[in-house]
Scaffold this motif. Sequence first.
Motif, PDB file in Angstrom:
ATOM      1  N   VAL A 360      11.307  -3.337   0.890  1.00 40.87           N
ATOM      2  CA  VAL A 360      10.359  -4.594   0.703  1.00 40.87           C
ATOM      3  C   VAL A 360      11.415  -6.016  -0.115  1.00 40.87           C
ATOM      4  CG1 VAL A 360       9.293  -5.772  -1.603  1.00 40.87           C
ATOM      5  CG2 VAL A 360       8.649  -3.717  -0.345  1.00 40.87           C
ATOM      6  N   LYS A 379       6.183  -4.815  -8.975  1.00 39.66           N
ATOM      7  CA  LYS A 379       5.081  -5.329  -9.149  1.00 39.66           C
ATOM      8  C   LYS A 379       5.025  -4.819  -7.314  1.00 39.66           C
ATOM      9  CE  LYS A 379       5.125 -10.057 -10.149  1.00 39.66           C
ATOM     10  NZ  LYS A 379       5.500 -11.940  -9.499  1.00 39.66           N
ATOM     11  N   ALA A 380       6.170  -4.007  -6.705  1.00 43.11           N
ATOM     12  CA  ALA A 380       5.721  -3.628  -5.394  1.00 43.11           C
ATOM     13  C   ALA A 380       5.958  -2.020  -5.415  1.00 43.11           C
ATOM     14  CB  ALA A 380       7.228  -3.318  -4.930  1.00 43.11           C
ATOM     15  N   TRP A 383       1.586  -1.883  -6.507  1.00 40.08           N
ATOM     16  CA  TRP A 383       1.197  -1.565  -4.913  1.00 40.08           C
ATOM     17  C   TRP A 383       1.342  -0.479  -4.500  1.00 40.08           C
ATOM     18  CZ3 TRP A 383      -1.526  -5.474  -2.718  1.00 40.08           C
ATOM     19  CH2 TRP A 383      -1.678  -5.891  -2.037  1.00 40.08           C
ATOM     20  N   GLU A 384       2.324   0.253  -4.356  1.00 37.81           N
ATOM     21  CA  GLU A 384       2.040   1.479  -3.826  1.00 37.81           C
ATOM     22  C   GLU A 384       1.758   2.838  -4.696  1.00 37.81           C
ATOM     23  OE1 GLU A 384       3.538   4.042  -4.207  1.00 37.81           O
ATOM     24  OE2 GLU A 384       5.394   3.728  -6.252  1.00 37.81           O
ATOM     25  N   HIS A 387      -1.979   2.117  -3.682  1.00 35.58           N
ATOM     26  CA  HIS A 387      -2.463   2.228  -1.995  1.00 35.58           C
ATOM     27  C   HIS A 387      -2.438   3.430  -1.512  1.00 35.58           C
ATOM     28  CE1 HIS A 387      -2.387  -1.922  -2.739  1.00 35.58           C
ATOM     29  NE2 HIS A 387      -3.027  -1.935  -1.182  1.00 35.58           N
ATOM     30  N   ARG A 390       4.446   5.562  -1.104  1.00 39.48           N
ATOM     31  CA  ARG A 390       5.387   4.712   0.193  1.00 39.48           C
ATOM     32  C   ARG A 390       5.621   4.815   1.687  1.00 39.48           C
ATOM     33  NH1 ARG A 390       7.694   6.676  -5.131  1.00 39.48           N
ATOM     34  NH2 ARG A 390       8.483   8.641  -3.560  1.00 39.48           N
ATOM     35  N   GLN A 397       3.014  -4.424   4.044  1.00 35.29           N
ATOM     36  CA  GLN A 397       1.617  -4.927   3.627  1.00 35.29           C
ATOM     37  C   GLN A 397       1.588  -5.480   2.015  1.00 35.29           C
ATOM     38  OE1 GLN A 397      -0.699  -1.644   3.299  1.00 35.29           O
ATOM     39  NE2 GLN A 397      -1.297  -1.690   5.980  1.00 35.29           N
ATOM     40  N   PHE A 398       2.676  -4.929   0.776  1.00 32.07           N
ATOM     41  CA  PHE A 398       2.934  -5.615   0.210  1.00 32.07           C
ATOM     42  C   PHE A 398       3.373  -6.996  -0.040  1.00 32.07           C
ATOM     43  CE2 PHE A 398       6.254  -6.858  -3.354  1.00 32.07           C
ATOM     44  CZ  PHE A 398       5.005  -7.059  -4.000  1.00 32.07           C
ATOM     45  N   HIS A 401       0.606  -9.585   1.288  1.00 31.83           N
ATOM     46  CA  HIS A 401      -0.424 -10.034   0.200  1.00 31.83           C
ATOM     47  C   HIS A 401       0.617 -10.902  -0.960  1.00 31.83           C
ATOM     48  CE1 HIS A 401      -2.228  -9.510  -3.361  1.00 31.83           C
ATOM     49  NE2 HIS A 401      -1.477  -9.762  -4.144  1.00 31.83           N
ATOM     50  N   TYR A 402       2.296 -10.380  -0.976  1.00 31.25           N
ATOM     51  CA  TYR A 402       2.760 -11.711  -2.624  1.00 31.25           C
ATOM     52  C   TYR A 402       2.686 -13.238  -1.217  1.00 31.25           C
ATOM     53  CZ  TYR A 402       6.251 -12.880  -5.307  1.00 31.25           C
ATOM     54  OH  TYR A 402       7.469 -13.722  -6.431  1.00 31.25           O
TER      55      TYR A 402
END
Length: 409
Positions: A360, A379-380, A383-384, A387, A390, A397-398, A401-402
Amino acid sequence: MDLHNLLVFQDLFNDDVFRDIEKTISRENLNKGAVAAKLINKAEQLGLSGNIIRSYMIYTVAHQSNCVSYAVEKSGGKIGKSLYQAFCHDIELIEKLLLLKPSLLLDCDLLDDYEPTNINQSTAFNLLVENLDKAQTSKDKADVFINYYRTFGSGDMADYRAFRWDSDEDSLVGIKHFETMKLQDLIGYEYQKQELLANTKAFVEDKPANNVLLVGARGTGKSSGVKAVVNSFFDKGLRLVQLTKEQLIDLPVIMERLRDFSSKKFIIFLDDLSFEEFEVEYKYLKSAIEGGASAKPENVLIYATSNRRHLIKESYKDRGANDDDMHRSDTLNETISLSDRFGLIIYYMAPNQQEYLDIVDGLLKQHGIELSKEELRVKAGAWEKEHSGRSGRIAQQFVTHYLGQVYNK
């Protein structure tokens, strides 16, 4: 300038724009405005710039197949003495056409230095134009074209990095919008990238190289790695041919077709490959790897990606006693033997927490963004968890989005 004396390029007369240019040179009574309009149309279609007669002729000679481009492909880059002399003869004639100023022929000044809406971005074509500008003599220019055929081919083979197979037409179809990713853009999995790169480099350099199976967790960059190495060696004559599992039955035909392009190297790419027990297409793949009755072309390797180590699904029935099969070990050997045909197997494991965060972080830095370690972790990490775990794909995708959130502020 009698272009009817061309020896290698007589098929140029099948091109209506070339015919009109030749007739205008011969002072036939043609509508010059109509000829200029055709050239403008071609310039916009093909992204041609500068002296449009020169640009169009270079493009046409490069893309129209002829006996020289065919000989170069069939002979692995060589050309006979007499054919070379005929080619030099034609280039000397065409060179006079390349020096012709369009405004003097067609009374249209803007064709002398035309600027199209979108300039041609083909690596092969632009390198050809650059090398022709440096060439001093007609023989030098002939050598430039021959080297172009040797490196890039002619027609679609020069324009496209990747192809798909059209089973209905038994033909290769160029993939226009092939991903332009580079290996250095892929974050993480350094060992796997180097293994893939080294094998492909050996293949391109005519050294021993293996068919490759990239196996492991989903979203870890297996397919992206293959596409990236193809981009790395495009100017060395490497091309990708993507097949579906259902097209494996066509492999003998495809292999023979690729054998004809002996000055090029091909990776047949099978993405996300696996077989159920009842599917028999894998037998065609085994035969292709081993060569079958006909030896496998030396200019072809097979790269496949899969989430399964053993490409053919193994059932519990195969593991235990089986009343219908007295030779259970033969069944098991059949199940695992396909993956064993790949000389190089590269494993991609799902990243651990730190590896995921490093991916990331690397992707964000490519966009000029650097988060603190704590902000990155929170934040990362969130996200994982929301979803499917990892992976490099989840990391991308993160980041997407960010970036969307940042740019919307």
